[in-house]
Design a protein around this motif. Structure first.
Motif, short mmCIF file in Angstrom:
data_model
loop_
_atom_site.label_atom_id
_atom_site.label_comp_id
_atom_site.label_asym_id
_atom_site.label_seq_id
_atom_site.Cartn_x
_atom_site.Cartn_y
_atom_site.Cartn_z
N GLY A 245 42.57 54.92 31.56
CA GLY A 245 42.82 54.73 32.79
C GLY A 245 43.44 53.51 33.31
N LEU A 246 42.46 52.41 33.11
CA LEU A 246 42.66 51.01 33.19
C LEU A 246 44.09 50.67 32.27
CD1 LEU A 246 39.09 49.65 32.89
CD2 LEU A 246 40.50 49.70 35.06
N GLN A 247 44.23 51.40 31.37
CA GLN A 247 45.28 50.81 30.50
C GLN A 247 46.67 51.36 30.91
OE1 GLN A 247 44.00 51.46 26.50
NE2 GLN A 247 42.72 49.93 26.43
N SER A 263 41.34 37.38 45.01
CA SER A 263 40.08 37.21 44.44
C SER A 263 39.80 38.46 43.46
CB SER A 263 38.71 37.12 45.45
OG SER A 263 38.76 38.41 46.25
N LYS A 264 38.87 38.37 42.53
CA LYS A 264 38.43 39.54 41.84
C LYS A 264 38.28 40.94 42.56
CE LYS A 264 37.04 36.70 37.82
NZ LYS A 264 35.75 36.47 36.79
N TRP A 265 37.48 40.73 43.46
CA TRP A 265 37.04 41.72 44.27
C TRP A 265 38.40 42.38 45.05
CZ3 TRP A 265 34.54 45.81 45.08
CH2 TRP A 265 34.66 46.34 46.51
N GLN A 266 39.17 41.58 45.54
CA GLN A 266 40.40 42.15 46.02
C GLN A 266 41.69 42.64 45.18
OE1 GLN A 266 41.67 38.39 48.14
NE2 GLN A 266 41.07 39.19 50.02
N THR A 267 41.31 42.04 43.85
CA THR A 267 42.43 42.70 42.89
C THR A 267 41.74 43.90 42.34
OG1 THR A 267 42.80 40.57 41.88
CG2 THR A 267 43.04 42.44 40.48
N THR A 272 43.27 47.70 41.14
CA THR A 272 42.61 48.48 40.03
C THR A 272 42.38 49.88 40.60
OG1 THR A 272 41.77 46.33 38.79
CG2 THR A 272 40.71 48.58 38.40
N TRP A 273 41.49 49.75 41.70
CA TRP A 273 41.17 51.28 42.19
C TRP A 273 42.14 52.15 42.68
CZ3 TRP A 273 36.93 53.93 41.31
CH2 TRP A 273 36.71 55.12 42.10
N PRO A 274 42.85 51.85 43.27
CA PRO A 274 43.97 52.90 43.67
C PRO A 274 44.89 53.43 42.30
CG PRO A 274 44.33 50.89 45.14
CD PRO A 274 43.28 50.42 44.27
N ARG A 277 42.66 56.32 40.93
CA ARG A 277 42.34 57.50 41.67
C ARG A 277 42.25 58.86 40.96
NH1 ARG A 277 44.99 56.99 47.47
NH2 ARG A 277 43.64 55.28 47.53
N ASN A 278 43.11 59.11 40.15
CA ASN A 278 43.38 60.29 39.57
C ASN A 278 42.29 60.22 38.44
OD1 ASN A 278 45.69 61.28 40.86
ND2 ASN A 278 47.00 60.32 39.71
N THR A 279 42.24 59.05 37.68
CA THR A 279 40.98 58.91 36.74
C THR A 279 39.62 59.22 37.22
OG1 THR A 279 42.39 57.56 35.50
CG2 THR A 279 40.13 57.69 34.78
#
Length: 356
Positions: A245-247, A263-267, A272-274, A277-279
């Motif tokens: 999913g990340l790739q 920042s890394k958390w905002q990224t 990343t998280w949106p 979602r399907n994964t």
């Protein structure tokens, strides 16, 4: 449309026919047979004819009641206490074996809670099944989020462009390709109360202050030990799903986030998280199904003990159906498990749809 499916795709149906036949023979047919057997008193080997009993098997499995018990009093009317100063209560069997309380007949104490001096005793027709149901739900509730979260962390770690990252991918995935029976045997030695590796490590780290624990022989630690082993064994499989999913997330989104000074958390939160979602839905569904089907670990490591503290629904279904030759009871447990999994799957689907 129907003519197109039958005439133009004859070769496709021919190739699919063996799979359809096997699915119908080994999945669909046994499912309906289980429903039918659960409504009878069918046993694996019995000289008695099979009788239709309706919902009796389900009443035996799910029967619950609560008994309100007041403490005993002595001749002077004072609360009776034992030698340790604890309140004395009437024995539960005085209710479950009395003709005055037919609603409690055949039940056993599952657990009790106290409200002031009053004891509320929860009794069940099948205490072992209730323990198996509780243990299964605990196993799912702990394993699913922890395993999914840990797998995501590992996926984020090995998704970096680092030298030798493929070695770490192989190491993290290695437990998945090993048979669960072999893994269970290995961890049974690790958890051994006398010469186990875990006790030796903890004792060495505390310079001998740690007292050895029989991890699988203690009712307080047995289920937790199996949960820890199960998380370790399957986390690599779900790590691969997260990594796939990340790739699929476009690198341009990360470049835009970097330009904006995220920042890394905002990224992670907004990019990343949106994109995962399907994964995430797939991972949670797969983990949930695997957790409800836990059997091999229990069978190899504890056999449901000690004192039924590691009983699960699948183990109970197999043990009753083949160990006790009670096909009807095992089938009823299987149907209850199916309804439970179906309800949770529908709830997950509804929650996902509401969030989207």
């Amino acid at each position: 449309m129907s003519r197109k499916l039958t005439e133009n795709n004859g070769a496709g149906w021919a190739f699919a026919a063996p799979s359809i036949l096997l699915i119908g023979l080994f999945i669909i047919l046994p499912f309906f047979l289980a429903i039918g057997f659960s409504l009878t008193d069918q046993r694996l080997i019995s000289p008695n004819p099979t009788r239709y009993v309706g919902m009796e098997n389900y009443r035996d499995l799910l029967g619950l009641n609560v008994i309100r018990i007041e403490p005993e009093r002595d001749d002077s009317g004072q609360l009776a206490r034992d030698d340790d100063g604890a309140l004395e209560y009437p024995r539960v069997r005085s209710f479950t074996r009395s003709d005055d309380y037919p609603q409690y007949r055949g039940m056993r104490e599952w657990f009790r809670v106290h409200a002031g001096n009053t004891a509320y005793v929860v009794v069940a027709r099948d205490v072992v099944f209730m323990k198996a149901l509780t243990n299964t739900l605990v196993f799912v509730a702990v394993t699913a989020p922890v395993q999914a979260g840990l797998a995501l962390c590992l996926a984020l770690l090995i998704n970096q462009r680092l030298r030798g990252v493929n070695v770490f991918r192989a190491l993290f995935f290695m437990p998945v390709v090993v048979s669960i029976v072999v893994v269970s045997l290995l961890w049974r030695f690790i958890y051994d109360g006398n010469d186990g590796l875990l006790n030796a490590l903890l004792s060495g780290m505390t310079f001998g202050l740690f007292q050895p624990i029989d991890w699988l022989g203690n009712t307080q630690t047995a289920l937790g030990s199996i949960i820890a082993m199960s998380i370790w064994q399957a986390v690599g499989f779900h790590m691969v799903i997260w990594l796939a999913g990340l790739q699929t997330i476009s690198p341009t989104l990360y470049e835009a986030a970097a330009i904006e000074g995220s920042s890394k958390w905002q990224t992670f939160r907004y990019v990343t998280w949106p994109g995962l979602r399907n994964t995430a839905v797939l991972v949670l569904v797969v983990i949930t199904m695997q957790c409800f089907a836990v059997f091999a670990q229990i069978d190899v490591m504890t056999k449901g003990g000690p004192l039924d503290s590691t009983q699960t629904l699948v183990y109970q279904a197999v043990e009753r159906g083949y160990g006790r030759q009670d096909i009807s009871g095992g089938s009823a447990i299987s149907v209850v498990l199916f309804v439970l999994v179906l309800a949770i799957s529908l709830a997950q689907r509804y929650f996902t749809r509401e969030r989207s």
